[in-house]
Design a protein around this motif. Sequence first.
Motif, PDB file in Angstrom:
ATOM      1  N   ALA A  77     -10.147 -11.490  -2.568  1.00  0.00           N
ATOM      2  CA  ALA A  77      -9.958 -11.736  -4.312  1.00  0.00           C
ATOM      3  C   ALA A  77     -10.539 -11.141  -4.875  1.00  0.00           C
ATOM      4  O   ALA A  77     -10.593 -11.795  -5.946  1.00  0.00           O
ATOM      5  CB  ALA A  77      -9.902 -13.045  -3.936  1.00  0.00           C
ATOM      6  N   GLN A 122      -9.108 -13.201   3.233  1.00  0.00           N
ATOM      7  CA  GLN A 122      -7.735 -12.958   1.699  1.00  0.00           C
ATOM      8  C   GLN A 122      -9.502 -13.665   0.788  1.00  0.00           C
ATOM      9  O   GLN A 122      -9.269 -12.854  -0.572  1.00  0.00           O
ATOM     10  CB  GLN A 122      -7.215 -14.202   1.617  1.00  0.00           C
ATOM     11  CG  GLN A 122      -6.164 -14.534   2.573  1.00  0.00           C
ATOM     12  CD  GLN A 122      -5.293 -15.009   2.963  1.00  0.00           C
ATOM     13  OE1 GLN A 122      -5.069 -16.078   2.444  1.00  0.00           O
ATOM     14  NE2 GLN A 122      -3.506 -15.000   3.838  1.00  0.00           N
ATOM     15  N   LYS A 123     -10.011 -15.054   1.061  1.00  0.00           N
ATOM     16  CA  LYS A 123     -10.845 -14.983  -0.072  1.00  0.00           C
ATOM     17  C   LYS A 123     -11.937 -13.711  -0.473  1.00  0.00           C
ATOM     18  O   LYS A 123     -12.245 -13.242  -1.373  1.00  0.00           O
ATOM     19  CB  LYS A 123     -12.335 -15.832   0.291  1.00  0.00           C
ATOM     20  CG  LYS A 123     -11.791 -17.024   0.849  1.00  0.00           C
ATOM     21  CD  LYS A 123     -10.940 -17.705  -0.679  1.00  0.00           C
ATOM     22  CE  LYS A 123     -10.706 -19.228  -0.212  1.00  0.00           C
ATOM     23  NZ  LYS A 123     -10.138 -19.415  -1.852  1.00  0.00           N
ATOM     24  N   LYS A 141     -17.488 -14.690   7.883  1.00  0.00           N
ATOM     25  CA  LYS A 141     -17.670 -15.713   7.878  1.00  0.00           C
ATOM     26  C   LYS A 141     -19.105 -15.447   6.965  1.00  0.00           C
ATOM     27  O   LYS A 141     -19.695 -16.130   5.508  1.00  0.00           O
ATOM     28  CB  LYS A 141     -18.300 -16.962   8.836  1.00  0.00           C
ATOM     29  CG  LYS A 141     -17.320 -16.888   9.686  1.00  0.00           C
ATOM     30  CD  LYS A 141     -17.359 -18.302  10.508  1.00  0.00           C
ATOM     31  CE  LYS A 141     -15.990 -19.109  11.800  1.00  0.00           C
ATOM     32  NZ  LYS A 141     -16.914 -19.946  12.360  1.00  0.00           N
ATOM     33  N   TYR A 196     -18.615 -13.992   3.948  1.00  0.00           N
ATOM     34  CA  TYR A 196     -18.058 -14.732   2.723  1.00  0.00           C
ATOM     35  C   TYR A 196     -19.078 -16.086   2.449  1.00  0.00           C
ATOM     36  O   TYR A 196     -19.181 -16.590   0.607  1.00  0.00           O
ATOM     37  CB  TYR A 196     -16.573 -15.876   3.421  1.00  0.00           C
ATOM     38  CG  TYR A 196     -16.448 -16.798   2.426  1.00  0.00           C
ATOM     39  CD1 TYR A 196     -15.469 -17.536   1.559  1.00  0.00           C
ATOM     40  CD2 TYR A 196     -17.059 -18.709   3.408  1.00  0.00           C
ATOM     41  CE1 TYR A 196     -15.034 -18.338   1.230  1.00  0.00           C
ATOM     42  CE2 TYR A 196     -16.690 -19.502   2.364  1.00  0.00           C
ATOM     43  CZ  TYR A 196     -15.988 -19.406   1.265  1.00  0.00           C
ATOM     44  OH  TYR A 196     -15.478 -20.702   1.364  1.00  0.00           O
ATOM     45  N   TYR A 199      -7.947 -16.331   6.325  1.00  0.00           N
ATOM     46  CA  TYR A 199      -8.794 -16.767   5.067  1.00  0.00           C
ATOM     47  C   TYR A 199     -10.027 -16.385   4.692  1.00  0.00           C
ATOM     48  O   TYR A 199     -10.035 -16.043   3.605  1.00  0.00           O
ATOM     49  CB  TYR A 199      -9.448 -18.392   6.350  1.00  0.00           C
ATOM     50  CG  TYR A 199      -9.829 -19.298   5.061  1.00  0.00           C
ATOM     51  CD1 TYR A 199      -9.400 -20.259   4.115  1.00  0.00           C
ATOM     52  CD2 TYR A 199     -11.378 -19.270   5.000  1.00  0.00           C
ATOM     53  CE1 TYR A 199     -10.264 -20.788   3.141  1.00  0.00           C
ATOM     54  CE2 TYR A 199     -12.092 -20.408   3.984  1.00  0.00           C
ATOM     55  CZ  TYR A 199     -11.525 -21.111   2.895  1.00  0.00           C
ATOM     56  OH  TYR A 199     -12.056 -21.958   2.044  1.00  0.00           O
ATOM     57  N   TYR A 200     -10.778 -15.924   5.829  1.00  0.00           N
ATOM     58  CA  TYR A 200     -11.938 -14.994   5.319  1.00  0.00           C
ATOM     59  C   TYR A 200     -11.307 -14.073   4.776  1.00  0.00           C
ATOM     60  O   TYR A 200     -11.744 -13.975   2.933  1.00  0.00           O
ATOM     61  CB  TYR A 200     -12.848 -15.505   6.435  1.00  0.00           C
ATOM     62  CG  TYR A 200     -13.699 -16.184   6.465  1.00  0.00           C
ATOM     63  CD1 TYR A 200     -14.692 -17.147   5.755  1.00  0.00           C
ATOM     64  CD2 TYR A 200     -13.419 -16.903   8.393  1.00  0.00           C
ATOM     65  CE1 TYR A 200     -15.090 -17.878   5.607  1.00  0.00           C
ATOM     66  CE2 TYR A 200     -13.580 -18.536   8.067  1.00  0.00           C
ATOM     67  CZ  TYR A 200     -14.740 -19.302   7.309  1.00  0.00           C
ATOM     68  OH  TYR A 200     -14.917 -20.287   7.860  1.00  0.00           O
ATOM     69  N   TYR A 207     -20.176 -16.375  -2.014  1.00  0.00           N
ATOM     70  CA  TYR A 207     -19.329 -17.269  -2.815  1.00  0.00           C
ATOM     71  C   TYR A 207     -20.761 -18.666  -2.784  1.00  0.00           C
ATOM     72  O   TYR A 207     -20.399 -19.340  -3.551  1.00  0.00           O
ATOM     73  CB  TYR A 207     -17.928 -18.218  -1.688  1.00  0.00           C
ATOM     74  CG  TYR A 207     -17.154 -17.719  -1.857  1.00  0.00           C
ATOM     75  CD1 TYR A 207     -16.621 -17.840  -3.448  1.00  0.00           C
ATOM     76  CD2 TYR A 207     -16.455 -16.183  -1.117  1.00  0.00           C
ATOM     77  CE1 TYR A 207     -15.261 -17.534  -3.210  1.00  0.00           C
ATOM     78  CE2 TYR A 207     -15.331 -16.000  -1.772  1.00  0.00           C
ATOM     79  CZ  TYR A 207     -14.510 -16.247  -2.889  1.00  0.00           C
ATOM     80  OH  TYR A 207     -13.259 -15.842  -2.891  1.00  0.00           O
TER      81      TYR A 207
END
Length: 60
Positions: free
Chosen positions: A22, A18-19, A40, A43, A15-16, A47
């Motif tokens: 992106a 991929q973010k 984390k 991220y 998840y992290y 974000y």
Amino acid sequence: MSKMLQTALEEQRNYYSQKLLAIGVYNSQVMNKMTLTELKNEYNYFYHNIPKVKRKASTT
């Protein structure tokens, strides 16, 4: 380590990763060397701490 815990950690890592991919901050080679905690933190930084962009003064 139990199978459920291992699966959950892998899902979080994906998840992290991929973010961050992106937004183009890191490439996959760099992220493979990072810990889950580092992912984390990065991220959260990118974000949740959106830098303010100063506007150029317009000339009229």
